[in-house]
Design an enzyme around this catalytic site. Structure first.
Site, mmCIF file in Angstrom:
data_model
loop_
_atom_site.group_PDB
_atom_site.id
_atom_site.type_symbol
_atom_site.label_atom_id
_atom_site.label_comp_id
_atom_site.label_asym_id
_atom_site.label_seq_id
_atom_site.Cartn_x
_atom_site.Cartn_y
_atom_site.Cartn_z
ATOM 1 N N SER A 127 14.960 12.259 -28.404
ATOM 2 C CA SER A 127 13.988 12.862 -27.476
ATOM 3 C C SER A 127 12.685 12.084 -27.431
ATOM 4 C CB SER A 127 13.696 14.284 -27.948
ATOM 5 O OG SER A 127 12.523 14.773 -27.341
ATOM 6 N N GLU A 129 9.999 13.457 -27.505
ATOM 7 C CA GLU A 129 9.106 14.157 -28.441
ATOM 8 C C GLU A 129 8.944 13.366 -29.744
ATOM 9 O OE1 GLU A 129 7.266 17.271 -28.777
ATOM 10 O OE2 GLU A 129 7.237 16.950 -26.623
ATOM 11 N N TYR A 151 10.311 20.135 -34.410
ATOM 12 C CA TYR A 151 11.364 19.708 -33.485
ATOM 13 C C TYR A 151 11.375 18.170 -33.391
ATOM 14 C CZ TYR A 151 13.736 18.515 -29.184
ATOM 15 O OH TYR A 151 14.573 17.909 -28.282
HETATM 16 O O1 G4F Z 1 8.778 22.562 -20.799
HETATM 17 P P1 G4F Z 1 8.294 22.373 -22.186
HETATM 18 O O2 G4F Z 1 8.467 23.525 -23.102
HETATM 19 O O3 G4F Z 1 8.989 21.048 -22.705
HETATM 20 P P2 G4F Z 1 8.630 20.033 -23.892
HETATM 21 O O4 G4F Z 1 7.890 20.702 -24.988
HETATM 22 O O5 G4F Z 1 7.991 18.835 -23.284
HETATM 23 O O6 G4F Z 1 10.073 19.658 -24.462
HETATM 24 C C1 G4F Z 1 11.180 19.397 -23.597
HETATM 25 O O7 G4F Z 1 11.309 18.012 -23.370
HETATM 26 C C2 G4F Z 1 11.603 17.229 -24.539
HETATM 27 C C3 G4F Z 1 11.742 15.778 -24.098
HETATM 28 O O8 G4F Z 1 10.461 15.200 -24.092
HETATM 29 C C4 G4F Z 1 12.883 17.725 -25.195
HETATM 30 F F1 G4F Z 1 13.128 16.985 -26.299
HETATM 31 C C5 G4F Z 1 12.730 19.186 -25.555
HETATM 32 O O9 G4F Z 1 13.958 19.679 -26.104
HETATM 33 C C6 G4F Z 1 12.421 19.965 -24.272
HETATM 34 O O10 G4F Z 1 13.525 19.847 -23.397
HETATM 35 O O11 G4F Z 1 6.727 22.034 -22.170
HETATM 36 C C7 G4F Z 1 6.212 20.972 -21.384
HETATM 37 C C8 G4F Z 1 4.686 21.005 -21.428
HETATM 38 C C9 G4F Z 1 4.097 21.115 -22.845
HETATM 39 O O12 G4F Z 1 3.015 20.216 -22.959
HETATM 40 C C10 G4F Z 1 3.585 22.528 -22.941
HETATM 41 O O13 G4F Z 1 2.468 22.699 -23.804
HETATM 42 O O14 G4F Z 1 4.250 22.196 -20.758
HETATM 43 C C11 G4F Z 1 3.206 22.780 -21.496
HETATM 44 N N1 G4F Z 1 3.109 24.200 -21.166
HETATM 45 C C12 G4F Z 1 2.011 24.793 -20.606
HETATM 46 N N2 G4F Z 1 2.234 26.104 -20.476
HETATM 47 C C13 G4F Z 1 4.048 25.143 -21.381
HETATM 48 C C14 G4F Z 1 3.490 26.363 -20.954
HETATM 49 N N3 G4F Z 1 5.297 25.059 -21.881
HETATM 50 C C15 G4F Z 1 6.032 26.217 -21.955
HETATM 51 N N4 G4F Z 1 7.296 26.134 -22.422
HETATM 52 N N5 G4F Z 1 5.518 27.423 -21.556
HETATM 53 C C16 G4F Z 1 4.244 27.554 -21.046
HETATM 54 O O15 G4F Z 1 3.790 28.649 -20.696
#
Ligand code: G4F
Length: 339
Positions: A127, A129, A151
């Site tokens: 990933s 990440e 993670y």
């Molecule tokens: O959609 P996210 O939860 O994805 P994240 O953390 O980037 O991880 C995903 O991508 C990775 C690959 O880079 C994978 F390895 C992992 O398994 C997964 O598929 O969050 C994306 C961004 C973050 O910066 C988070 O802080 O969105 C921001 N965010 C802002 N508000 C939020 C929210 N994320 C989530 N889930 N929920 C919110 O309300």
């Protein structure tokens, strides 16, 4: 007929990969948890249309013998290890289960392949990440890792395990360093699907707010259907290797909201509420990948636009929520915005 084994076949990537492999003429086997077999309605919605064509086996990432038995029985030519606790936010709530499941699960799969099917080609879902607080933008295969969550740490460990099995035991084992990849099949806890789904509920009068965390986080968002092709291509190469898979451009969560709400004829500022609960203890501010190696070596290319991806997700959720309303199940809290 070539046999492929997929862990995590019920997930977004597993479902697209199973479709691709069936199209390529493979016999497709999937590992699922026993609870999924007992509750196919809720846990197998992404592969419901494939159930007649694939072979499912019950096993757990926490049990080496269960994984070993499936590998020994199936004797796959290719194994795609996608299963993991993949929600970064949750890894802050329970570091222990994230590390145990993700690191041990990968180690068990590698060991099972080495012992029971050593000629099987192995794909590990690494990933972006792993780059975390990245030293450079864009990141490539040489960029140092600086994970910011358990993670991310678990994926770095899986990456090194996979590479070590390649170097120590000669396994054809490759790592895909995939950046965020989305689709209408994305889980509801990830920010893109949370936005498209909640926006559809707002548009249809079922809700009035979308509560989010950091709107300035930047991600390199691609389409999952194209990313699973890169996984497959990695296992078609003569030599195993590691590849960054990305679009090469990034956008903020705010931009995603803007395009999504505009597509539905709304203004995101009227509905989005920033809520401290959704900020992470350690954020990854910007991820953007340089996928030149995948392009040059494997001929993998990405040519969809970000806007098309956002709009596809919004259109799909508008239909999904409308269907739920017609079926009389749209009025309860389908999504409590707890993620
Ligand atoms: O959609 P996210 O939860 O994805 P994240 O953390 O980037 O991880 C995903 O991508 C990775 C690959 O880079 C994978 F390895 C992992 O398994 C997964 O598929 O969050 C994306 C961004 C973050 O910066 C988070 O802080 O969105 C921001 N965010 C802002 N508000 C939020 C929210 N994320 C989530 N889930 N929920 C919110 O309300």
């Amino acid at each position: 007929m070539k046999k492929a084994l997929i862990t995590g076949i019920t997930g977004q990537d597993g479902s697209y990969l199973a479709e691709l492999l069936l199209g390529e003429g493979y016999q497709v086997h999937g590992i699922v948890r026993r609870v999924a077999l007992e509750d196919p309605q809720h846990r197998m919605w992404r592969i419901r249309h494939l159930l007649e064509d694939i072979h499912l086996h019950s096993a757990s990432l926490e049990s080496y013998p269960s994984l070993f038995n499936v590998v020994r029985q199936v004797q796959p030519a290719e194994c795609y290890h996608l299963a993991a606790q993949s929600f970064v936010s949750y890894s802050f709530e329970d570091e222990f289960s994230t590390l145990n499941t993700n690191i041990n699960g990968t180690h068990y799969m590698l060991s099972a392949i080495k012992e029971a099917a050593p000629r099987c080609r192995f794909y590990f879902a690494a990933s972006s990440e792993m780059f975390g607080k990245a030293a450079e933008v864009p990141q490539n295969e040489q960029t140092p890792f600086h994970p910011r969550s358990s993670y991310g740490i678990s994926k770095v460990a899986g990456f090194h395990l996979t590479r070590n099995y390649r170097e120590a035991y000669g396994l054809h084992a490759s790592c895909g360093i995939l950046y965020n990849h989305e689709s209408p099949r994305r889980g509801f806890e990830f920010v893109t699907r949370k936005i498209s789904h909640q926006l559809a509920r707002i548009k249809l009068g079922l809700d009035s707010q979308l509560r989010l965390g950091n709107l300035e986080a930047k991600r390199d968002w691609g389409h999952a259907a194209d990313y699973v092709r890169a996984m497959w291509l990695m296992l078609q190469q003569e030599q195993p290797d590691d590849y960054v898979i990305s679009t090469g451009s990034c956008h903020t969560v705010r931009e995603f909201c803007d395009i999504a709400f505009s597509h539905a004829g709304l203004h995101y500022e009227d509905y989005v509420v920033v809520d401290e609960r959704f900020f992470r203890p350690a954020e990854v501010d910007v991820l953007m990948g340089d996928c030149s190696k995948a392009q040059n070596v494997m001929g993998w290319n990405y040519d969809r636009s970000f806007t098309d991806l956002v709009q596809e997700m919004v259109d799909s959720d508008l239909r999904f929520v409308a269907d739920q309303c017609r079926a009389g199940i749209g009025f309860g809290s389908q999504h409590d915005q707890s993620h």
